[in-house]
Motif scaffolding. Structure first.
Motif, PDB file in Angstrom:
ATOM      1  N   LEU A  33       0.692  -1.169  -0.061  1.00 52.86           N
ATOM      2  CA  LEU A  33       0.109  -0.081  -0.056  1.00 52.86           C
ATOM      3  C   LEU A  33       0.973   1.530  -0.242  1.00 52.86           C
ATOM      4  N   GLN A  34       2.031   1.358   0.610  1.00 57.10           N
ATOM      5  CA  GLN A  34       2.861   2.515   0.588  1.00 57.10           C
ATOM      6  C   GLN A  34       3.409   2.556  -0.714  1.00 57.10           C
ATOM      7  N   ALA A  35       3.667   1.396  -1.052  1.00 51.97           N
ATOM      8  CA  ALA A  35       4.514   1.636  -2.545  1.00 51.97           C
ATOM      9  C   ALA A  35       3.427   2.079  -3.595  1.00 51.97           C
ATOM     10  N   LEU A  36       2.244   1.588  -3.531  1.00 57.61           N
ATOM     11  CA  LEU A  36       1.231   2.009  -4.524  1.00 57.61           C
ATOM     12  C   LEU A  36       0.954   3.484  -4.228  1.00 57.61           C
ATOM     13  N   GLN A  37       0.981   4.096  -2.925  1.00 58.98           N
ATOM     14  CA  GLN A  37       0.836   5.469  -2.817  1.00 58.98           C
ATOM     15  C   GLN A  37       1.840   6.302  -3.483  1.00 58.98           C
ATOM     16  N   ALA A  38       2.887   5.976  -3.118  1.00 60.98           N
ATOM     17  CA  ALA A  38       4.247   6.541  -3.557  1.00 60.98           C
ATOM     18  C   ALA A  38       4.082   6.917  -5.306  1.00 60.98           C
ATOM     19  N   ALA A  39       3.626   5.627  -5.839  1.00 56.03           N
ATOM     20  CA  ALA A  39       3.797   5.602  -7.329  1.00 56.03           C
ATOM     21  C   ALA A  39       2.525   6.412  -7.868  1.00 56.03           C
ATOM     22  N   GLY A  40       1.413   6.407  -7.052  1.00 56.59           N
ATOM     23  CA  GLY A  40       0.048   7.399  -7.363  1.00 56.59           C
ATOM     24  C   GLY A  40       0.608   8.735  -7.184  1.00 56.59           C
ATOM     25  N   TYR A  41       1.360   9.114  -6.252  1.00 58.19           N
ATOM     26  CA  TYR A  41       1.649  10.427  -6.276  1.00 58.19           C
ATOM     27  C   TYR A  41       2.542  10.907  -7.368  1.00 58.19           C
ATOM     28  N   ARG A  42       3.382   9.959  -7.899  1.00 56.89           N
ATOM     29  CA  ARG A  42       4.066  10.561  -9.257  1.00 56.89           C
ATOM     30  C   ARG A  42       2.983  10.531 -10.465  1.00 56.89           C
ATOM     31  N   ALA A  43       2.080   9.709 -10.295  1.00 55.11           N
ATOM     32  CA  ALA A  43       1.093   9.940 -11.296  1.00 55.11           C
ATOM     33  C   ALA A  43       0.285  11.267 -11.067  1.00 55.11           C
ATOM     34  N   GLY A  44      -0.106  11.576  -9.823  1.00 51.81           N
ATOM     35  CA  GLY A  44      -0.836  12.665  -9.764  1.00 51.81           C
ATOM     36  C   GLY A  44      -0.321  13.719 -10.092  1.00 51.81           C
ATOM     37  N   GLU A  45       0.960  14.084 -10.166  1.00 56.66           N
ATOM     38  CA  GLU A  45       1.671  15.179 -10.502  1.00 56.66           C
ATOM     39  C   GLU A  45       1.401  15.430 -11.906  1.00 56.66           C
ATOM     40  N   ILE A  46       1.555  14.165 -12.802  1.00 57.48           N
ATOM     41  CA  ILE A  46       0.923  14.298 -14.285  1.00 57.48           C
ATOM     42  C   ILE A  46      -0.433  14.753 -14.210  1.00 57.48           C
ATOM     43  N   VAL A  47      -1.326  14.162 -13.576  1.00 53.76           N
ATOM     44  CA  VAL A  47      -2.807  14.121 -13.667  1.00 53.76           C
ATOM     45  C   VAL A  47      -3.071  15.802 -13.376  1.00 53.76           C
ATOM     46  N   HIS A  48      -2.285  16.061 -12.568  1.00 54.48           N
ATOM     47  CA  HIS A  48      -2.347  17.635 -12.285  1.00 54.48           C
ATOM     48  C   HIS A  48      -2.283  18.513 -13.583  1.00 54.48           C
ATOM     49  N   GLU A  49      -1.186  18.357 -14.056  1.00 50.77           N
ATOM     50  CA  GLU A  49      -0.910  18.814 -15.570  1.00 50.77           C
ATOM     51  C   GLU A  49      -2.362  18.952 -16.488  1.00 50.77           C
ATOM     52  N   ARG A  50      -2.670  17.600 -16.498  1.00 57.18           N
ATOM     53  CA  ARG A  50      -3.719  17.378 -17.384  1.00 57.18           C
ATOM     54  C   ARG A  50      -4.992  18.304 -16.952  1.00 57.18           C
ATOM     55  N   LEU A  51      -5.294  18.244 -15.509  1.00 56.76           N
ATOM     56  CA  LEU A  51      -6.494  18.828 -15.007  1.00 56.76           C
ATOM     57  C   LEU A  51      -6.314  20.411 -15.293  1.00 56.76           C
ATOM     58  N   GLU A  61     -11.063  -6.436   2.294  1.00 50.39           N
ATOM     59  CA  GLU A  61      -9.592  -5.939   2.993  1.00 50.39           C
ATOM     60  C   GLU A  61      -9.986  -5.498   4.323  1.00 50.39           C
ATOM     61  N   ARG A  62      -9.020  -5.717   5.076  1.00 47.22           N
ATOM     62  CA  ARG A  62      -9.170  -5.400   6.396  1.00 47.22           C
ATOM     63  C   ARG A  62      -8.721  -3.911   6.587  1.00 47.22           C
ATOM     64  N   ARG A  63      -8.259  -3.103   5.882  1.00 50.29           N
ATOM     65  CA  ARG A  63      -7.929  -1.801   5.841  1.00 50.29           C
ATOM     66  C   ARG A  63      -8.220  -0.920   4.845  1.00 50.29           C
ATOM     67  N   PRO A  64      -8.495   0.269   4.817  1.00 51.63           N
ATOM     68  CA  PRO A  64      -8.642   1.201   3.610  1.00 51.63           C
ATOM     69  C   PRO A  64      -7.325   0.989   2.401  1.00 51.63           C
ATOM     70  N   SER A  65      -7.934   0.766   1.324  1.00 51.15           N
ATOM     71  CA  SER A  65      -6.999  -0.139   0.305  1.00 51.15           C
ATOM     72  C   SER A  65      -6.751   0.878  -1.108  1.00 51.15           C
ATOM     73  N   CYS A  66      -7.406   1.964  -1.233  1.00 50.93           N
ATOM     74  CA  CYS A  66      -7.178   2.582  -2.419  1.00 50.93           C
ATOM     75  C   CYS A  66      -6.127   3.568  -2.602  1.00 50.93           C
ATOM     76  N   SER A  67      -4.900   2.896  -2.264  1.00 55.94           N
ATOM     77  CA  SER A  67      -3.715   3.823  -1.922  1.00 55.94           C
ATOM     78  C   SER A  67      -3.043   4.402  -3.214  1.00 55.94           C
ATOM     79  N   PHE A  68      -3.381   3.885  -4.228  1.00 53.34           N
ATOM     80  CA  PHE A  68      -2.816   4.333  -5.697  1.00 53.34           C
ATOM     81  C   PHE A  68      -3.768   5.657  -5.845  1.00 53.34           C
ATOM     82  N   THR A  69      -4.980   5.565  -5.449  1.00 49.60           N
ATOM     83  CA  THR A  69      -5.889   6.749  -5.747  1.00 49.60           C
ATOM     84  C   THR A  69      -5.470   7.897  -4.425  1.00 49.60           C
ATOM     85  N   ALA A  70      -5.216   7.506  -3.264  1.00 49.78           N
ATOM     86  CA  ALA A  70      -4.572   8.486  -2.321  1.00 49.78           C
ATOM     87  C   ALA A  70      -3.555   8.995  -2.814  1.00 49.78           C
TER      88      ALA A  70
END
Ligand SMILES: [Zn+2]
Length: 173
Positions: free
Chosen positions: A29-47, A104-113
């Motif tokens: 989940l930590q790795a997915l959130q870190a990867a998502g953050y990088r993607a989010g910076e690009i998403v921001h450019e699109r937005l 899941e036992r915990r919130p799991s949408c880490s890439f989205t986060a």
């Protein structure tokens, strides 16, 4: 060059499950959130391009609907914005694509986060922390992401971890 790909939504929980089996669920989940953050910076450019090139000067009344539309148009799910405390915003999605069956036992949408963290940090011009506080994959009605300063979100995380409910935490901030 701007290039986007479309994947089946099932790819996201499959990625989480596969990665989790290799390195354990928490690290995954930590790795997915870190990867998502990088993607989010690009998403921001699109937005930003959708909003005319500058998100910093866009009023809230225009920014949050545009963010929701951007995500829902791409199959990611809608995002309802609220601000229950001056220091904490919430984005809640009843249909987040990353939430699969409720097993899941915990919130799991880490890439989205992570994506939201990247988008919001770029939009704010400084670090914005994101913590998922509810998740359909863990049996909640919606996937809800809290955001604010790193110190505030850390306080929120510590309080939720010991079982305090979100409303009580927000009242005590
Ligand atoms: Zn979720």
């Amino acid at each position: 060059m701007q290039r986007d790909v479309t994947l089946p939504a099932e790819a996201l929980p499959a990625l989480r499950a596969t990665l989790g089996a290799e390195v354990g669920p928490v690290v995954a989940l930590q790795a997915l959130q870190a990867a998502g953050y990088r993607a989010g910076e690009i998403v921001h450019e699109r937005l930003a391009a959708v909003l005319g090139g500058d998100t910093a000067s866009v009023a809230d009344a225009r920014f949050w609907p545009a963010l929701s539309e951007f995500f829902s148009e791409r199959g990611w799910g809608s995002l309802d914005h609220s601000r229950p405390h001056p220091a904490v915003g919430l984005l809640s999605s009843p249909d987040c694509a990353e939430a699969d069956v409720a097993e899941e036992r915990r919130p799991s949408c880490s890439f989205t986060a992570g994506i939201l963290g990247g988008v919001l940090s770029r939009a704010a011009g400084g670090p914005i922390a994101v913590l998922q506080v509810a998740c359909r994959a863990a049996g909640d009605d919606a996937c809800t992401f809290a955001f604010g300063s790193e110190a505030t979100i850390q306080t929120l995380y510590e309080a939720l971890r010991v079982g305090t409910d979100l409303d009580s935490v927000l009242r005590s901030l």
